[in-house]
Write a protein that holds these residues in place. Structure first.
Motif, PDB file in Angstrom:
ATOM      1  N   CYS A  92      -0.388  16.414   3.733  1.00  0.00           N
ATOM      2  CA  CYS A  92      -0.872  15.330   4.598  1.00  0.00           C
ATOM      3  C   CYS A  92      -0.870  13.997   3.857  1.00  0.00           C
ATOM      4  CB  CYS A  92      -2.268  15.650   5.128  1.00  0.00           C
ATOM      5  SG  CYS A  92      -2.287  16.947   6.382  1.00  0.00           S
ATOM      6  N   LEU A  93      -1.304  13.993   2.604  1.00  0.00           N
ATOM      7  CA  LEU A  93      -1.309  12.751   1.830  1.00  0.00           C
ATOM      8  C   LEU A  93       0.114  12.223   1.664  1.00  0.00           C
ATOM      9  CD1 LEU A  93      -2.850  10.620   0.234  1.00  0.00           C
ATOM     10  CD2 LEU A  93      -2.550  12.063  -1.801  1.00  0.00           C
ATOM     11  N   ARG A 101       4.838   3.631   4.057  1.00  0.00           N
ATOM     12  CA  ARG A 101       6.064   2.961   3.577  1.00  0.00           C
ATOM     13  C   ARG A 101       6.979   2.597   4.738  1.00  0.00           C
ATOM     14  NH1 ARG A 101       9.297   5.888  -0.352  1.00  0.00           N
ATOM     15  NH2 ARG A 101      10.411   3.928  -0.404  1.00  0.00           N
ATOM     16  N   GLN A 102       7.026   3.447   5.732  1.00  0.00           N
ATOM     17  CA  GLN A 102       7.905   3.230   6.871  1.00  0.00           C
ATOM     18  C   GLN A 102       7.363   2.163   7.828  1.00  0.00           C
ATOM     19  OE1 GLN A 102       8.394   6.806   9.244  1.00  0.00           O
ATOM     20  NE2 GLN A 102      10.498   6.265   9.680  1.00  0.00           N
ATOM     21  N   ASN A 103       6.058   2.063   7.967  1.00  0.00           N
ATOM     22  CA  ASN A 103       5.444   1.204   8.983  1.00  0.00           C
ATOM     23  C   ASN A 103       4.630   0.041   8.424  1.00  0.00           C
ATOM     24  OD1 ASN A 103       6.143   2.782  11.464  1.00  0.00           O
ATOM     25  ND2 ASN A 103       5.031   4.351  10.334  1.00  0.00           N
ATOM     26  N   ARG A 104       4.644  -0.154   7.122  1.00  0.00           N
ATOM     27  CA  ARG A 104       3.836  -1.195   6.481  1.00  0.00           C
ATOM     28  C   ARG A 104       3.999  -2.536   7.200  1.00  0.00           C
ATOM     29  NH1 ARG A 104       4.936  -1.209   0.416  1.00  0.00           N
ATOM     30  NH2 ARG A 104       6.859  -0.547   1.375  1.00  0.00           N
ATOM     31  N   GLY A 105       2.865  -3.137   7.543  1.00  0.00           N
ATOM     32  CA  GLY A 105       2.878  -4.439   8.200  1.00  0.00           C
ATOM     33  C   GLY A 105       3.105  -4.384   9.705  1.00  0.00           C
ATOM     34  N   ASN A 106       3.291  -3.191  10.234  1.00  0.00           N
ATOM     35  CA  ASN A 106       3.527  -3.016  11.668  1.00  0.00           C
ATOM     36  C   ASN A 106       2.429  -2.162  12.282  1.00  0.00           C
ATOM     37  OD1 ASN A 106       6.112  -4.377  11.783  1.00  0.00           O
ATOM     38  ND2 ASN A 106       6.899  -2.637  10.626  1.00  0.00           N
ATOM     39  N   VAL A 107       2.370  -2.184  13.602  1.00  0.00           N
ATOM     40  CA  VAL A 107       1.432  -1.344  14.337  1.00  0.00           C
ATOM     41  C   VAL A 107       2.225  -0.183  14.942  1.00  0.00           C
ATOM     42  CG1 VAL A 107      -0.182  -1.247  16.273  1.00  0.00           C
ATOM     43  CG2 VAL A 107      -0.056  -3.312  14.860  1.00  0.00           C
ATOM     44  N   ARG A 108       1.845   1.030  14.583  1.00  0.00           N
ATOM     45  CA  ARG A 108       2.515   2.209  15.144  1.00  0.00           C
ATOM     46  C   ARG A 108       2.245   2.315  16.637  1.00  0.00           C
ATOM     47  NH1 ARG A 108      -0.134   6.701  13.327  1.00  0.00           N
ATOM     48  NH2 ARG A 108      -1.519   5.509  12.004  1.00  0.00           N
ATOM     49  N   GLU A 109       3.151   2.949  17.338  1.00  0.00           N
ATOM     50  CA  GLU A 109       3.028   3.143  18.782  1.00  0.00           C
ATOM     51  C   GLU A 109       1.750   3.910  19.142  1.00  0.00           C
ATOM     52  OE1 GLU A 109       5.729   5.365  22.016  1.00  0.00           O
ATOM     53  OE2 GLU A 109       6.826   4.063  20.626  1.00  0.00           O
ATOM     54  N   SER A 110       1.311   4.762  18.255  1.00  0.00           N
ATOM     55  CA  SER A 110       0.144   5.599  18.530  1.00  0.00           C
ATOM     56  C   SER A 110      -1.176   4.945  18.125  1.00  0.00           C
ATOM     57  CB  SER A 110       0.287   6.927  17.792  1.00  0.00           C
ATOM     58  OG  SER A 110       0.358   6.709  16.395  1.00  0.00           O
ATOM     59  N   GLU A 117      -0.513  -0.789  10.028  1.00  0.00           N
ATOM     60  CA  GLU A 117      -0.511   0.370   9.139  1.00  0.00           C
ATOM     61  C   GLU A 117      -1.110  -0.025   7.801  1.00  0.00           C
ATOM     62  OE1 GLU A 117       0.016   4.310   8.481  1.00  0.00           O
ATOM     63  OE2 GLU A 117       0.582   3.286  10.322  1.00  0.00           O
ATOM     64  N   LYS A 118      -2.012   0.789   7.302  1.00  0.00           N
ATOM     65  CA  LYS A 118      -2.617   0.511   6.003  1.00  0.00           C
ATOM     66  C   LYS A 118      -2.810   1.813   5.237  1.00  0.00           C
ATOM     67  CE  LYS A 118      -7.480   0.682   7.392  1.00  0.00           C
ATOM     68  NZ  LYS A 118      -8.766   0.044   7.291  1.00  0.00           N
ATOM     69  N   LEU A 119      -2.916   1.660   3.946  1.00  0.00           N
ATOM     70  CA  LEU A 119      -3.191   2.794   3.074  1.00  0.00           C
ATOM     71  C   LEU A 119      -4.076   2.275   1.957  1.00  0.00           C
ATOM     72  CD1 LEU A 119      -2.705   5.768   2.377  1.00  0.00           C
ATOM     73  CD2 LEU A 119      -0.692   5.063   1.083  1.00  0.00           C
ATOM     74  N   ASP A 120      -5.345   2.621   2.043  1.00  0.00           N
ATOM     75  CA  ASP A 120      -6.289   2.196   1.014  1.00  0.00           C
ATOM     76  C   ASP A 120      -7.024   3.427   0.476  1.00  0.00           C
ATOM     77  OD1 ASP A 120      -8.102   2.836   3.059  1.00  0.00           O
ATOM     78  OD2 ASP A 120      -8.502   0.748   3.556  1.00  0.00           O
ATOM     79  N   MET A 121      -7.835   3.209  -0.537  1.00  0.00           N
ATOM     80  CA  MET A 121      -8.507   4.335  -1.178  1.00  0.00           C
ATOM     81  C   MET A 121      -9.476   5.045  -0.234  1.00  0.00           C
ATOM     82  SD  MET A 121      -7.037   4.854  -3.906  1.00  0.00           S
ATOM     83  CE  MET A 121      -8.060   6.186  -4.490  1.00  0.00           C
ATOM     84  N   HIS A 125      -9.152   8.987   0.468  1.00  0.00           N
ATOM     85  CA  HIS A 125     -10.308   9.879   0.304  1.00  0.00           C
ATOM     86  C   HIS A 125     -10.557  10.662   1.597  1.00  0.00           C
ATOM     87  CE1 HIS A 125     -14.581  11.024  -0.361  1.00  0.00           C
ATOM     88  NE2 HIS A 125     -14.102  11.239  -1.570  1.00  0.00           N
ATOM     89  N   TRP A 126     -10.389  10.008   2.733  1.00  0.00           N
ATOM     90  CA  TRP A 126     -10.541  10.685   4.028  1.00  0.00           C
ATOM     91  C   TRP A 126      -9.508  11.814   4.161  1.00  0.00           C
ATOM     92  CZ3 TRP A 126     -13.750  11.156   8.009  1.00  0.00           C
ATOM     93  CH2 TRP A 126     -13.256  11.756   9.172  1.00  0.00           C
ATOM     94  N   VAL A 127      -8.256  11.519   3.850  1.00  0.00           N
ATOM     95  CA  VAL A 127      -7.182  12.508   3.992  1.00  0.00           C
ATOM     96  C   VAL A 127      -7.413  13.697   3.060  1.00  0.00           C
ATOM     97  CG1 VAL A 127      -4.699  12.913   3.631  1.00  0.00           C
ATOM     98  CG2 VAL A 127      -5.472  10.826   4.779  1.00  0.00           C
ATOM     99  N   LEU A 128      -7.848  13.421   1.854  1.00  0.00           N
ATOM    100  CA  LEU A 128      -8.005  14.487   0.868  1.00  0.00           C
ATOM    101  C   LEU A 128      -9.323  15.247   0.966  1.00  0.00           C
ATOM    102  CD1 LEU A 128      -6.496  12.777  -2.297  1.00  0.00           C
ATOM    103  CD2 LEU A 128      -5.440  14.533  -0.839  1.00  0.00           C
TER     104      LEU A 128
END
Length: 176
Positions: A92-93, A101-110, A117-121, A125-128
């Protein structure tokens, strides 16, 4: 047809829900898009619940997400099929990182408008950890026990692929 797609963050719930909606030509609701307002602000609970209730009143739907406060019991009761995606935490991580990486700076359709799209600590932590705690594991197990006749557990991307292939074959044979 009513399909509920549940699983851990990064397992591919939204992607699978979109594929099923397209395959069966039925509407799809991504609960992340209900939960959030622009800028990742939380939508007022009653407003969110109204949105979900209205969507669920349709004769056919696909809903993805694990929000127990958004009529999850009713959703599970109404669903003709419940798909659980309990993918491993590292898988999952990796998928979350790839999605970022694919959607950085964009808003996904979902996702809700204005939620880039963001990826922060906090999310890592939530994913893991936080998003797959004992309570969540027990909830998935309870669903499997309570609805064994309509629950399908897909533990890997390969199992999802096989499931989708069978769904496509079934719709072709039925002329859908």
């Amino acid at each position: 047809m009513k399909i509920a797609v549940l699983g851990y963050s990064g397992a591919g719930k939204s992607t699978l829900a979109a594929q099923l909606g397209k395959l069966y030509q039925i509407p799809v609701l991504h609960l992340d898009a209900v939960q959030f307002l622009p800028g990742w602000k939380i939508r007022p609970r009653e407003q969110a619940k109204e949105m979900v209730a209205e969507f669920m009143s349709q004769p056919d739907w696909v809903i993805d997400g694990n929000y127990s406060g958004f009529y999850q019991l009713e959703l599970l009761e109404q669903a003709d099929q419940i798909l659980l995606l309990p993918f491993g935490r590292l898988r999952c991580l990796y998928r979350v990182w790839k999605r970022y990486r694919q959607n950085r700076g964009n808003v996904r359709e979902s996702m809700a408008e204005g939620c880039e799209e963001k990826l922060d600590m906090e999310f890592v932590h939530w994913v893991l950890f936080r998003g797959r705690n004992k309570k969540k594991r027990e909830a998935f197990l309870k669903i499997r026990r309570q609805y064994p006749q309509k629950t399908l557990v897909l533990k890997t991307p390969a199992q999802v692929t096989v499931y989708l292939q069978k769904a496509y074959e079934m719709t072709e044979s039925m002329g859908i």
